[in-house]
Design a protein around this motif. Sequence first.
Motif, PDB file in Angstrom:
ATOM      1  N   THR A  23       8.498 -18.558 -11.474  1.00  0.00           N
ATOM      2  CA  THR A  23       9.115 -19.010 -10.225  1.00  0.00           C
ATOM      3  C   THR A  23       8.032 -19.426  -9.251  1.00  0.00           C
ATOM      4  O   THR A  23       7.079 -18.671  -8.995  1.00  0.00           O
ATOM      5  CB  THR A  23       9.966 -17.884  -9.604  1.00  0.00           C
ATOM      6  N   THR A  62       7.485 -32.146  -7.354  1.00  0.00           N
ATOM      7  CA  THR A  62       8.678 -31.988  -8.182  1.00  0.00           C
ATOM      8  C   THR A  62       9.423 -30.696  -7.888  1.00  0.00           C
ATOM      9  O   THR A  62      10.653 -30.653  -7.942  1.00  0.00           O
ATOM     10  CB  THR A  62       8.289 -32.032  -9.674  1.00  0.00           C
ATOM     11  N   TYR A  63       8.686 -29.622  -7.584  1.00  0.00           N
ATOM     12  CA  TYR A  63       9.307 -28.309  -7.417  1.00  0.00           C
ATOM     13  C   TYR A  63       9.063 -27.767  -6.014  1.00  0.00           C
ATOM     14  O   TYR A  63       8.012 -28.019  -5.410  1.00  0.00           O
ATOM     15  CB  TYR A  63       8.750 -27.321  -8.449  1.00  0.00           C
ATOM     16  N   GLN A  64      10.021 -26.995  -5.519  1.00  0.00           N
ATOM     17  CA  GLN A  64       9.929 -26.328  -4.232  1.00  0.00           C
ATOM     18  C   GLN A  64       9.885 -24.817  -4.456  1.00  0.00           C
ATOM     19  O   GLN A  64      10.324 -24.324  -5.504  1.00  0.00           O
ATOM     20  CB  GLN A  64      11.140 -26.692  -3.359  1.00  0.00           C
ATOM     21  N   ASP A 119      11.930 -22.485  -7.050  1.00  0.00           N
ATOM     22  CA  ASP A 119      12.320 -23.189  -8.274  1.00  0.00           C
ATOM     23  C   ASP A 119      11.643 -22.578  -9.501  1.00  0.00           C
ATOM     24  O   ASP A 119      10.510 -22.078  -9.427  1.00  0.00           O
ATOM     25  CB  ASP A 119      11.927 -24.670  -8.203  1.00  0.00           C
ATOM     26  N   VAL A 168       9.546 -23.072 -12.690  1.00  0.00           N
ATOM     27  CA  VAL A 168       8.550 -24.063 -13.092  1.00  0.00           C
ATOM     28  C   VAL A 168       8.198 -23.831 -14.560  1.00  0.00           C
ATOM     29  O   VAL A 168       7.574 -22.820 -14.907  1.00  0.00           O
ATOM     30  CB  VAL A 168       7.281 -23.976 -12.232  1.00  0.00           C
ATOM     31  N   THR A 192       7.839 -32.593 -16.050  1.00  0.00           N
ATOM     32  CA  THR A 192       7.539 -31.228 -15.623  1.00  0.00           C
ATOM     33  C   THR A 192       6.179 -31.112 -14.938  1.00  0.00           C
ATOM     34  O   THR A 192       5.545 -30.059 -14.966  1.00  0.00           O
ATOM     35  CB  THR A 192       7.618 -30.267 -16.822  1.00  0.00           C
ATOM     36  N   PRO A 247       4.301 -30.486 -11.708  1.00  0.00           N
ATOM     37  CA  PRO A 247       4.647 -29.948 -10.394  1.00  0.00           C
ATOM     38  C   PRO A 247       4.205 -30.831  -9.227  1.00  0.00           C
ATOM     39  O   PRO A 247       4.962 -31.052  -8.287  1.00  0.00           O
ATOM     40  CB  PRO A 247       3.927 -28.593 -10.366  1.00  0.00           C
TER      41      PRO A 247
END
Length: 409
Positions: free
Chosen positions: A340, A362-364, A367, A369, A377, A379
């Motif tokens: 995470t 891409t991720y917050q 999220d 990962v 994928t 980040p």
Amino acid sequence: MTTDRPAVLLVDPTFTGAGYKAAARELGFLVVSLYTCDYTAMATDHAEGDDLSLYADNPDHAVRLVTEAELRIRAVVPAMEVSTHFADRIAELLKLPGNDHALATSRRDKAAMRKRAQQAGLSIPEFHVVNSPNEIASAALDIGFPAILKPTLGAGSQGVTLLPDAESLHDLNGLETHDAFDMPINQWLVERYIRGRQFSVNFYSFEGEHRLVDMWEFRQPDDRDYDFPIWDNLQIDASHPDWRRVEQYVREVLDAFGIWRGPSHTEVKCSEDGVYLLEVAARLPGGPMVGTWIEHGGMQPFHAAIRCFLGERPAMFETPVNFSARCGALAIRNDDAPGTLVAIHGLDSVYGLPGVDEVLVTYQPGDHVPVTRDDLTIPVGVYVSGADSDEVIRTLGAIRSQVSLEIKR
């Protein structure tokens, strides 16, 4: 939809291909978009900018829809990897300019691609085509190690797996079941892993004449074998020691695969004993490249592609592309274990660095990962530019020294 106004048929103009819609409209055409699979047809706002949206899962169906609508289609433009082979066949059925339709599948399916390269006498890795995970081990043992496993369709390195030794064959349960377009994976290449520098090479072609736009080197953090190539990417020039042999080889590839018009993206590896084909596609590249051409090369890549398929020679064939800056990109990857995301440290400082053109996140926090195995994928991605290669490399290094992922595992 009967109209006297001419139209351009864009095949799957979704995501990065959406730039084609604005270009077609600026060139005075109706924008008719064909969506060939659920991946594109279900994308958010996929039909935005269309004068007419069509949905078909094969070329014959698409041509029937065009005919029933009484459209004056002037060009068929492949806008996305998933359906370049459809576009070629549609153009042939409509008797419009396109690439060699008889070789269309070989520019999309890696099994057909390898067979065509063999026929043309191009250097390629030794390979086997397998239709079941149960066949992978015997194929890899026959090829030898290291080997690499690739779905024959798909894109973005999704499902590509390094097989470093026989031990790696004992657990293949984690193989991807669907490709980047959410289509089932049911066929793979098992081929010899080529050690050496990897390059992506971008051309435009018109009536069989090929104009090189640029060339990028995939730079790795160390000399380990890899299955996902994106770490640092650097736009290179003719001073690079592999430039000339790569350019010549890719020109041979374009001829062998019947790429007569429009953009193409080819990836190769250079080893001591030659240049080897990894893939060729008759489409625009992804990643930072198209934006780089617009921002630093003064190009109109979508307009130029449409003109090629209209049968009009683009201006870029008269004047070489000159870049005002050297460009590069990097991926901040999660190479350890999934977890995470707690925070992305140092990202705020990146926005203020000279030469940073674009930052993609891409991720917050909060999220999940996954381990970075493909384009989907990554980040954090950053696109940069500078006066020369040294400046770009320094900027990439500065970003890496400041940005880190905090992941709870």
